[in-house]
Enzyme design. Structure first.
Site, PDB file in Angstrom:
ATOM      1  N   ASN A 147     -70.892  52.432  32.149  1.00 18.76           N
ATOM      2  CA  ASN A 147     -69.433  52.357  32.263  1.00 18.76           C
ATOM      3  C   ASN A 147     -68.725  53.396  31.401  1.00 18.76           C
ATOM      4  O   ASN A 147     -67.544  53.258  31.103  1.00 18.76           O
ATOM      5  CB  ASN A 147     -68.934  50.945  31.939  1.00 18.76           C
ATOM      6  CG  ASN A 147     -69.414  50.427  30.596  1.00 18.76           C
ATOM      7  OD1 ASN A 147     -70.057  51.147  29.837  1.00 18.76           O
ATOM      8  ND2 ASN A 147     -69.113  49.171  30.300  1.00 18.76           N
ATOM      9  N   ARG A 285     -64.077  50.211  19.415  1.00 18.41           N
ATOM     10  CA  ARG A 285     -64.194  48.898  18.803  1.00 18.41           C
ATOM     11  C   ARG A 285     -63.013  48.689  17.858  1.00 18.41           C
ATOM     12  O   ARG A 285     -62.645  49.595  17.094  1.00 18.41           O
ATOM     13  CB  ARG A 285     -65.510  48.740  18.037  1.00 18.41           C
ATOM     14  CG  ARG A 285     -66.732  48.653  18.949  1.00 18.41           C
ATOM     15  CD  ARG A 285     -66.718  47.410  19.822  1.00 18.41           C
ATOM     16  NE  ARG A 285     -67.884  47.319  20.708  1.00 18.41           N
ATOM     17  CZ  ARG A 285     -67.908  47.743  21.952  1.00 18.41           C
ATOM     18  NH1 ARG A 285     -66.836  48.343  22.482  1.00 18.41           N
ATOM     19  NH2 ARG A 285     -68.988  47.595  22.695  1.00 18.41           N
ATOM     20  N   GLN A 314     -62.889  38.732  19.970  1.00 16.26           N
ATOM     21  CA  GLN A 314     -62.655  38.723  21.407  1.00 16.26           C
ATOM     22  C   GLN A 314     -63.187  37.435  22.003  1.00 16.26           C
ATOM     23  O   GLN A 314     -64.362  37.125  21.779  1.00 16.26           O
ATOM     24  CB  GLN A 314     -63.316  39.941  22.072  1.00 16.26           C
ATOM     25  CG  GLN A 314     -62.653  41.238  21.653  1.00 16.26           C
ATOM     26  CD  GLN A 314     -63.094  42.451  22.450  1.00 16.26           C
ATOM     27  OE1 GLN A 314     -62.372  43.426  22.529  1.00 16.26           O
ATOM     28  NE2 GLN A 314     -64.281  42.427  23.028  1.00 16.26           N
ATOM     29  N   HIS A 333     -59.965  43.478  26.984  1.00 15.75           N
ATOM     30  CA  HIS A 333     -61.095  44.415  27.030  1.00 15.75           C
ATOM     31  C   HIS A 333     -61.659  44.514  28.447  1.00 15.75           C
ATOM     32  O   HIS A 333     -62.539  43.741  28.834  1.00 15.75           O
ATOM     33  CB  HIS A 333     -62.179  43.950  26.049  1.00 15.75           C
ATOM     34  CG  HIS A 333     -63.193  45.000  25.743  1.00 15.75           C
ATOM     35  ND1 HIS A 333     -64.131  44.868  24.760  1.00 15.75           N
ATOM     36  CD2 HIS A 333     -63.417  46.221  26.290  1.00 15.75           C
ATOM     37  CE1 HIS A 333     -64.898  45.949  24.718  1.00 15.75           C
ATOM     38  NE2 HIS A 333     -64.483  46.785  25.641  1.00 15.75           N
TER      39      HIS A 333
END
Length: 386
Positions: A147, A285, A314, A333
């Site tokens: 990704n 991050r 998260q 995210h």
């Protein structure tokens, strides 16, 4: 036979999709630079469907259960009484995604008496305590490059959105307004700006390549300097450190892994050296930045805008200050979890599982920890205290 414990995010609030906006995905021949796409023996899903949520199961159930393994899928991952913690002690394999990470702490490693393999369905394994993995001899792998381009596209979108102040203009239209002066008073052209990336690995370099046609001045810092021909082809300026680079940049994008050297890097001190009115984007991050320092920099005007889609923890709690700070373009995210990316990281997860169960070597570029040491991509990108 093995028990595979998989943590995925919840299904859509209106239920698992019955149809999709598009039919299928474009076919790719490979990744930039020559790395091949994931090569499992087969896949049991249709590329372009939602695989990263609980009902999608990364397309793994038929394969795993057909081979006699047990698959447990849950989104309940936090707290001592979570489904994840109850299922962990006898799990052989743990799979999760950076977008909805199962935080594999040292304490959880102690509970996981059968654990042999941790897979990140995507890229970025900092939610795993790599020191503990090294001590316990647990293999850690991720689907490198699956990704990276997805995230790079998201970065470019966020840069343009902040510089052009797109989101407030969209809100005006939604509300029925036509307040042109209001929506252009913070809108600029990207052309001619100085844009720098902290780290120029797969994502950072892809961002630089996509920004070059915008006629910007490109900068980068990385502990592994790019080849001279790459620097010359993109007209890149290299800086020895982040501290050297950020004062000259109008836009800074963070594309570095989280490790002891980068944690808390963008705090009050470094932010104070940036140009007044600079833009900062972080799709890497969240802990590379200081949460409250970002809020202060936006409130004071040191930063003209901040965007990213990484948070800590998260999922972010409802009262997280980044939800309400001024001039932000945050997303949950999702930059690396497009339907396109999901097809690749699901196939890559299966490839890793096939190698593991069949006793074949896992691709070097997928490895983070193996045999009690950082390995493969992990040796290039991470550092440990061990």
């Amino acid at each position: 036979m093995a028990k595979v414990l998989c943590v995925l995010y919840d299904d859509p609030v209106d239920g698992y999709p019955k149809e999709y906006a598009r039919d299928g995905l474009p076919e790719l021949s490979g990744y930039p630079g020559g790395q091949t796409l994931p090569t499992p023996s087969a896949i049991d899903f249709t590329p372009g469907v939602l695989l990263g949520s609980v009902s999608g199961e990364l397309g793994l159930r038929e394969y795993l259960e057909g081979a006699g393994h047990t698959l447990v899928v849950t989104s309940d991952k936090d707290g001592a009484d979570s489904t994840f913690d109850r299922e962990l002690p006898d799990a052989d394999v743990v799979i999760s995604q950076p977008f909805w990470p199962a935080y594999m702490t040292a304490e959880r490693f102690e509970k996981a008496r059968n654990l042999k393999l941790i897979i990140t369905a995507g890229i970025g394994s900092d939610h795993t305590d790599l020191d503990a993995a090294v001590r316990k001899g647990v293999t850690v792998a991720e689907v490198t490059y699956s990704n990276s381009i997805s995230v790079a596209e998201h970065v470019v979108m966020m840069i343009l959105s902040l510089v052009r102040d797109y989101l407030p203009a969209w809100e005006v239209v939604k509300e029925g307004g036509w307040n042109i002066a209001d929506v252009v008073k913070r809108s600029y052209d990207l052309e001619g700006m100085h844009v720098g990336t902290v780290a120029a690995g797969r994502i950072g370099l892809a961002v630089l390549k996509r920004l070059a046609p915008f006629d910007v001045h490109l900068h980068y810092t990385d502990r592994h300097r790019l080849p001279r021909e790459v620097e010359e082809s993109l007209n890149l300026t290299w800086h020895e450190s982040t501290a050297d680079m950020v004062p000259v940049c109008d836009v800074v994008t963070i594309n570095a892994p989280l490790h002891p050297e980068t944690e808390g890097l963008f705090g009050d001190e470094l932010l104070s050296t940036m140009k007044r009115g600079a833009y900062l984007i972080d799709t890497a991050r969240a802990r590379i930045t200081d949460r409250d320092a970002i809020v202060r920099a936006l409130q004071s005007g040191r930063l003209a805008g901040y965007a990213g889609d990484v948070w800590f923890p998260q999922p972010a709690p409802p009262d997280h200050p980044w939800r309400t700070m001024p001039h932000h373009g945050m997303t949950p995210h999702m930059s690396g979890s497009s339907l396109s990316a999901q097809a690749r990281y699901s196939a890559g997860t299966r490839e890793i599982l096939e190698c593991f169960f069949e006793g074949r070597p896992i691709r070097e570029e997928y490895l983070i920890v193996e045999g009690g040491h950082l390995a493969g991509a992990g040796a290039h990108s991470y550092s440990t205290k061990e």
